[in-house]
Every structure is written in structure tokens, then in C-alpha cells.
Design an enzyme around this catalytic site. Structure first.
Site, mmCIF file in Angstrom:
data_model
loop_
_atom_site.group_PDB
_atom_site.id
_atom_site.type_symbol
_atom_site.label_atom_id
_atom_site.label_comp_id
_atom_site.label_asym_id
_atom_site.label_seq_id
_atom_site.Cartn_x
_atom_site.Cartn_y
_atom_site.Cartn_z
ATOM 1 N N ARG A 51 34.442 64.021 -89.442
ATOM 2 C CA ARG A 51 34.185 62.958 -88.556
ATOM 3 C C ARG A 51 32.599 62.673 -88.711
ATOM 4 O O ARG A 51 31.793 62.329 -88.474
ATOM 5 C CB ARG A 51 34.287 63.686 -87.248
ATOM 6 C CG ARG A 51 36.247 63.130 -86.890
ATOM 7 C CD ARG A 51 36.481 64.407 -86.293
ATOM 8 N NE ARG A 51 37.135 64.799 -87.120
ATOM 9 C CZ ARG A 51 38.177 65.676 -87.811
ATOM 10 N NH1 ARG A 51 39.406 64.140 -88.359
ATOM 11 N NH2 ARG A 51 38.203 66.364 -88.582
ATOM 12 N N THR A 52 31.645 64.317 -88.897
ATOM 13 C CA THR A 52 30.539 64.182 -87.930
ATOM 14 C C THR A 52 29.665 63.523 -88.964
ATOM 15 O O THR A 52 28.890 62.575 -89.379
ATOM 16 C CB THR A 52 29.950 65.701 -87.814
ATOM 17 O OG1 THR A 52 30.846 66.122 -86.974
ATOM 18 C CG2 THR A 52 28.714 65.646 -87.509
ATOM 19 N N LYS A 80 21.343 76.405 -107.706
ATOM 20 C CA LYS A 80 20.626 76.647 -108.609
ATOM 21 C C LYS A 80 19.115 77.512 -108.499
ATOM 22 O O LYS A 80 18.564 78.396 -108.492
ATOM 23 C CB LYS A 80 19.897 75.620 -109.230
ATOM 24 C CG LYS A 80 20.472 74.363 -110.251
ATOM 25 C CD LYS A 80 19.190 73.611 -110.689
ATOM 26 C CE LYS A 80 19.804 71.991 -110.934
ATOM 27 N NZ LYS A 80 18.959 71.461 -110.793
ATOM 28 N N ARG A 101 24.506 70.379 -91.662
ATOM 29 C CA ARG A 101 26.060 71.260 -91.365
ATOM 30 C C ARG A 101 25.374 72.414 -92.434
ATOM 31 O O ARG A 101 25.318 72.546 -93.312
ATOM 32 C CB ARG A 101 26.667 70.626 -91.773
ATOM 33 C CG ARG A 101 28.204 72.233 -91.357
ATOM 34 C CD ARG A 101 29.323 71.356 -91.410
ATOM 35 N NE ARG A 101 29.607 70.129 -89.618
ATOM 36 C CZ ARG A 101 30.278 70.230 -89.299
ATOM 37 N NH1 ARG A 101 31.674 70.261 -90.133
ATOM 38 N NH2 ARG A 101 30.828 69.575 -88.326
ATOM 39 N N HIS A 129 26.789 72.897 -82.056
ATOM 40 C CA HIS A 129 27.332 71.741 -82.569
ATOM 41 C C HIS A 129 26.699 70.167 -81.347
ATOM 42 O O HIS A 129 27.736 69.639 -80.832
ATOM 43 C CB HIS A 129 29.093 71.296 -82.966
ATOM 44 C CG HIS A 129 29.096 70.907 -83.470
ATOM 45 N ND1 HIS A 129 28.406 68.897 -84.256
ATOM 46 C CD2 HIS A 129 30.629 69.764 -84.758
ATOM 47 C CE1 HIS A 129 28.863 68.423 -84.601
ATOM 48 N NE2 HIS A 129 30.058 68.878 -85.164
#
Ligand code: CP
Length: 303
Positions: A51-52, A80, A101, A129
Site C-alpha cells: 500500500r505505502t 555491497k 521505509r 508511520h
């Protein structure tokens, strides 16, 4: 809000929260169409999302902007050994705004300190959030026409659930009554309770749905956050502790609306989806206008 990062709801006053809600509702009516033309969003997702990420990308495209980024850290140069700080310093030169995120609490704040473009926190570990909270509040405003005076329950994993941490803090800027329902091991963190109580917000803490003895306007259900448990046996002890079905809704009364940030596992029966009480998919769809509003504000496309 031009140039401002969105890291925590703690950084926003009640007036600013209300302004974001009002602009999101105006965006949903078609205002500022095309305002993000020539703007580039970078989406950096070090944790899974449906969703986000997709609603940020959809929001950008809907307003005429473009999107770059990755949905999986394993295809980025962090694989890396590149530091988050170096990644952000690099990407900041490729875009007008970053949405990130990450698994680590505080990572979004760190990113905002090294970026020269606004950083929007799309979830940092179990911490915050904020954009989910803004879309939750847009949904509540749409449904009830107000936030003040509402009785809001939060159910499930209140310890690890970042959505409820942000939502409880934002709601404590309004005149609401909060009811927290969670097993003892998944209570709302004490620090969050202290902040809410410090603002004078009325709240109660319960451990069973059956203990709710006052009508709720909203019951905000959350998933038990399996991925955040250090001990799988601890997870198994609380998994499946709650399930919302038609019988539970019947006991909560006709006025109640069921919200959920999603994804759902098994805490709401699918039979509830077609009920007028269930507003969680409409809530998810509000991710688009809410994130359009936020992108427009931080880039200056919405004055
Ligand atoms: N509500 C929410 O954050 O959903 P995603 O994890 O799918 O982005």
C-alpha cells in the site's frame, strides 16, 4: 511545508494535521491536478510494502510526476556494504523528494539530516508511520465529519505496531477518548502512554475485546507483527489472540466502524468485508489523495 521532511507525527501541531486532512480532501475532489509535473520521487524501500509504496507512486503519477527507486534492498548497493547515509547523499541528487521505509527506528530522521530534499518516513521499524496516520485521519474525517468527540479503540499488537503509535499520538491532539486492547505482552509502550496522558487525553487499557464496556465509534484493528518478535514462541503465545467477526461487531454496536492499516492476516474475518461497518479498503484507497497532498506540500507544488 515546502522543504519540510515528514518523520514523526510528533513534529506536527493540531492545526498542521488538520490542514493536511483538509488539503487531502480537496485533492480528492480534483484540486491541484498536474501540480507535480516535472517533480521526481525516489522510493527507497528496505522493507516490504504494498500500500505505502504503490500509493506514493500512484499519487506521484496521478499528479503528473515521475518515480524512481527500488522496492527491495537486495537490488541496491547497500547489498555491497554502502551505508544508508551514503545512499541518501547520492539519491538526494536524483530527485525532489525521498520516501523511505527501513527496519531501523530512527533511520528516517538520520536520512533527513543528510538529505538536501525532503524525506518522508514510510515506516521506521516499530517506531512511526506518519503518512498512514494522515490517511487514517482523512478516513475518520470523511466518515464522521469530525475527529473531536470520537471514541477510538485500538486492538492487537500495540507494542510493535508503528501505525498505532503514530495514530495514538496524533489523536491525542484532538478531544478523543482512547481504548487500548492488547495482551499484556503487547501493550502500548509506556512512553507513548505517558505522552498521551501528559496531554490530558482520556484512555483505558484492556486485555480482552469482551472487556470493552462503552460504545466505540472506531475500532482500529492491527496485525500481530510476527517479523518483529525476537522469540518465535512469544509470537505463538499471542498469535490469533483476537478475531473480528460479525458476532464481535454485533456486540460493539451499530455505530462502530472497523479500520485496519492492512495487511490483514486472520484478525478480521473476510465475511466482515462486505459489512457497512468495514471501512478498511476505503481507508487504504485514501492513501492516494493523502500522499498527493503530502508530496504537493513538501515539494511546494501545493502552497
Ligand atoms: N499499511 C501499510 O503500511 O501497508 P504496507 O505495508 O503494504 O505498505
Amino acid at each position: 511545508m515546502q522543504g519540510r521532511s515528514i518523520i514523526s507525527v510528533r513534529d506536527f501541531s493540531r492545526d498542521e494535521i488538520q490542514q493536511i486532512i483538509d488539503i487531502a480532501l480537496r485533492v480528492s475532489r480534483g484540486e491541484w491536478a498536474g501540480a507535480l509535473r516535472d517533480k521526481v520521487l525516489a522510493t527507497l524501500f528496505f522493507e516490504p510494502s504494498t500500500r505505502t509504496r504503490l500509493s506514493f507512486e500512484g499519487a506521484m503519477v496521478a499528479m503528473g510526476g515521475r518515480v524512481i527507486g527500488f522496492a527491495d534492498a537486495s537490488v541496491s548497493s547497500t547489498k555491497k556494504g554502502e551505508s544508508l547515509s551514503d545512499t541518501i547523499k547520492t539519491v538526494t541528487g536524483y530527485c525532489d523528494v525521498i520516501v523511505m521505509r527501513h527496519t531501523i527506528e530512527g533511520s528516517a530522521r538520520l536520512a533527513s539530516e543528510v538529505a538536501s530534499v525532503p524525506v518522508i518516513n514510510a515506516g521506521d521499524g516499530a517506531n512511526q508511520h506518519p503518512t498512514q496516520t494522515f490517511l487514517d485521519l482523512v478516513t475518520i474525517q470523511q466518515e464522521f465529519g469530525r475527529i473531536d468527540g470520537l471514541r477510538v479503540g485500538m486492538l492487537g499488537d500495540l507494542k510493535y505496531g508503528r501505525t498505532v503509535h503514530s495514530l495514538a499520538l496524533a489523536l491525542s491532539q484532538f478531544d478523543v477518548k482512547l481504548t487500548f486492547v492488547a495482551p499484556a505482552s503487547l501493550r502500548m509502550p509506556e512512553s507513548t502512554i505517558e505522552e498521551i496522558a501528559g496531554r490530558g487525553t482520556a484512555y483505558v487499557e484492556l486485555s480482552e475485546i469482551g472487556d470493552i464496556d462503552e460504545p466505540l465509534d472506531v475500532l482500529y484493528v492491527t496485525r500481530i507483527q510476527k517479523e518483529r518478535f525476537g522469540d518465535f514462541q512469544e509470537y505463538e503465545r499471542v498469535a490469533g489472540a483476537y478475531r473480528i467477526d460479525q458476532d464481535v461487531i454485533g456486540s460493539l454496536g451499530d455505530q462502530v466502524r472497523i479500520m485496519h492499516p492492512l495487511p490483514r492476516v486472520d484478525e478480521i474475518s473476510e465475511q466482515v468485508d462486505s459489512s457497512p461497518h468495514a471501512i478498511y479498503f476505503r481507508q487504504a484507497h485514501n492513501g492516494i489523495p493523502t500522499r498527493q497532498a503530502l508530496l504537493g506540500l513538501v515539494t511546494g507544488a501545493i502552497p
